[in-house]
Write a protein that holds these residues in place. Structure first.
Motif, PDB file in Angstrom:
ATOM      1  N   GLU A  47     -17.200   4.050   2.656  1.00  0.00           N
ATOM      2  CA  GLU A  47     -16.880   4.084   1.231  1.00  0.00           C
ATOM      3  C   GLU A  47     -16.181   2.791   0.795  1.00  0.00           C
ATOM      4  N   VAL A  48     -15.373   2.237   1.690  1.00  0.00           N
ATOM      5  CA  VAL A  48     -14.683   0.978   1.382  1.00  0.00           C
ATOM      6  C   VAL A  48     -15.697  -0.155   1.272  1.00  0.00           C
ATOM      7  N   ALA A  49     -16.676  -0.190   2.179  1.00  0.00           N
ATOM      8  CA  ALA A  49     -17.714  -1.227   2.134  1.00  0.00           C
ATOM      9  C   ALA A  49     -18.545  -1.109   0.863  1.00  0.00           C
ATOM     10  N   LEU A  50     -18.913   0.110   0.511  1.00  0.00           N
ATOM     11  CA  LEU A  50     -19.717   0.322  -0.697  1.00  0.00           C
ATOM     12  C   LEU A  50     -18.945  -0.110  -1.942  1.00  0.00           C
ATOM     13  N   TYR A  51     -17.644   0.200  -1.967  1.00  0.00           N
ATOM     14  CA  TYR A  51     -16.811  -0.228  -3.097  1.00  0.00           C
ATOM     15  C   TYR A  51     -16.738  -1.757  -3.160  1.00  0.00           C
ATOM     16  N   CYS A  52     -16.550  -2.391  -2.000  1.00  0.00           N
ATOM     17  CA  CYS A  52     -16.368  -3.836  -1.948  1.00  0.00           C
ATOM     18  C   CYS A  52     -17.632  -4.585  -2.371  1.00  0.00           C
ATOM     19  N   LYS A  53     -18.783  -4.037  -2.022  1.00  0.00           N
ATOM     20  CA  LYS A  53     -20.048  -4.714  -2.326  1.00  0.00           C
ATOM     21  C   LYS A  53     -20.433  -4.610  -3.796  1.00  0.00           C
ATOM     22  N   GLN A  54     -19.734  -3.778  -4.546  1.00  0.00           N
ATOM     23  CA  GLN A  54     -20.034  -3.652  -5.975  1.00  0.00           C
ATOM     24  C   GLN A  54     -19.608  -4.888  -6.760  1.00  0.00           C
ATOM     25  N   THR A  55     -18.647  -5.641  -6.229  1.00  0.00           N
ATOM     26  CA  THR A  55     -18.142  -6.837  -6.906  1.00  0.00           C
ATOM     27  C   THR A  55     -18.357  -8.048  -6.017  1.00  0.00           C
ATOM     28  N   LEU A  58     -15.437  -9.954  -4.132  1.00  0.00           N
ATOM     29  CA  LEU A  58     -14.657  -9.313  -3.079  1.00  0.00           C
ATOM     30  C   LEU A  58     -15.273  -9.590  -1.713  1.00  0.00           C
ATOM     31  N   ILE A  59     -14.429  -9.592  -0.668  1.00  0.00           N
ATOM     32  CA  ILE A  59     -14.857  -9.969   0.672  1.00  0.00           C
ATOM     33  C   ILE A  59     -14.399  -8.926   1.680  1.00  0.00           C
ATOM     34  N   LEU A  60     -15.282  -8.547   2.587  1.00  0.00           N
ATOM     35  CA  LEU A  60     -14.943  -7.663   3.698  1.00  0.00           C
ATOM     36  C   LEU A  60     -14.540  -8.496   4.903  1.00  0.00           C
ATOM     37  N   LEU A  61     -13.300  -8.311   5.356  1.00  0.00           N
ATOM     38  CA  LEU A  61     -12.814  -8.977   6.563  1.00  0.00           C
ATOM     39  C   LEU A  61     -12.108  -7.951   7.433  1.00  0.00           C
ATOM     40  N   ALA A  62     -12.536  -7.853   8.692  1.00  0.00           N
ATOM     41  CA  ALA A  62     -11.954  -6.886   9.620  1.00  0.00           C
ATOM     42  C   ALA A  62     -12.002  -5.500   8.984  1.00  0.00           C
ATOM     43  N   ARG A  63     -10.833  -4.890   8.732  1.00  0.00           N
ATOM     44  CA  ARG A  63     -10.803  -3.529   8.181  1.00  0.00           C
ATOM     45  C   ARG A  63     -10.439  -3.496   6.693  1.00  0.00           C
ATOM     46  N   CYS A  64     -10.483  -4.652   6.036  1.00  0.00           N
ATOM     47  CA  CYS A  64     -10.028  -4.727   4.650  1.00  0.00           C
ATOM     48  C   CYS A  64     -11.095  -5.263   3.707  1.00  0.00           C
ATOM     49  N   CYS A  65     -10.967  -4.870   2.459  1.00  0.00           N
ATOM     50  CA  CYS A  65     -11.693  -5.471   1.352  1.00  0.00           C
ATOM     51  C   CYS A  65     -10.674  -6.267   0.544  1.00  0.00           C
ATOM     52  N   LEU A  66     -10.890  -7.582   0.436  1.00  0.00           N
ATOM     53  CA  LEU A  66      -9.911  -8.474  -0.178  1.00  0.00           C
ATOM     54  C   LEU A  66     -10.516  -9.205  -1.366  1.00  0.00           C
ATOM     55  N   ASN A  67      -9.656  -9.549  -2.338  1.00  0.00           N
ATOM     56  CA  ASN A  67     -10.113 -10.473  -3.365  1.00  0.00           C
ATOM     57  C   ASN A  67      -9.855 -11.906  -2.903  1.00  0.00           C
TER      58      ASN A  67
END
Length: 229
Positions: A47-55, A58-67
């Motif tokens: 769910e975090v990956a799907l949320y992050c890919k909407q914008t 935003l960047i997925l690194l390790a276990r986080c979605c970061l701006n």
């Protein structure tokens, strides 16, 4: 002009730009400890990956979605054998979505989410209650292996909770099921009843004079005992 021959690599410009941005931000960011406290990366179907890919920003690194500033907007610590979120968990207080499912967490997480005022989606193991219980969320959904808490409510909109703050204070959200009373400008102290700024000079003056008086009294007592002996 880039080569276009048969042996030349073909990378779409938007994709290449995104790749360069990703690599640049990855080098520039100091990754928060909470993002790497669990091995591996966020799964593509998370769910975090799907949320992050909407914008795209935003960047997925390790276990986080970061701006791009390194602020945590999503945290995925599912299946990390966690009994509690850990001492670095407050680093994720800016998160909008957090996934903690498939962990042997203790049931009471009420005080774990102090300051998590932006949190809108929280995924927990099925046997762990949402912090603040159902009154703190618009929707609580139960599944066979998890529960999802969605839409954090602002308790300061409740008349009952607002009345708990003093007359010279105002209610401020402090996380799911939590709030704090903040004194209005010009007021401080117990129940915000003292008016004016808090005087450090007066405080330390009183403290210093009290300490000096006690020291003189003890010194005099010891002198009398020494003379008597």
């Amino acid at each position: 002009m880039s080569p276009c021959g048969p042996g030349s690599p073909s990378i779409p410009v938007p994709r290449a730009a995104a790749l360069l941005l990703f690599l640049g931000v990855e080098r520039a960011l100091a990754l928060p400890e909470v993002c790497i406290q669990c091995p591996g990366n966020v799964g593509n179907l998370s769910e975090v990956a799907l949320y992050c890919k909407q914008t795209p920003e935003l960047i997925l690194l390790a276990r986080c979605c970061l701006n791009q500033k390194g602020t945590i907007l999503g945290l995925d610590l599912q299946n990390c054998s966690l009994k509690d979120p850990g001492p670095n968990f407050p680093q994720a207080h800016t998160a909008i979505i957090i996934d903690l499912q498939a962990n042997p967490l203790k049931d009471d997480l009420a005080n774990t989410f102090h300051g998590f005022t932006q949190l809108q989606t929280l995924i927990l193991p099925q046997d762990v209650n949402c912090p603040g219980d159902t009154n703190a969320w618009n929707t609580v959904t139960y599944y066979t292996n998890r529960r999802t808490c969605q839409g954090q409510r602002n308790l300061c909109n409740s008349t009952r909770d607002t009345e708990m703050c003093p007359e010279n204070g105002s209610c401020m959200p402090d996380g799911p099921g939590l709030f704090q009373c903040v004194c209005a400008d010009g007021f401080h102290g117990y129940k915000c009843m003292r008016q004016g700024s808090f005087s450090l000079l007066m405080f330390f003056g009183i403290l210093g004079s009290t300490t000096l008086s006690i020291s003189i009294l003890l010194w005099g007592t010891q002198r009398r005992k020494a003379k008597a002996s």
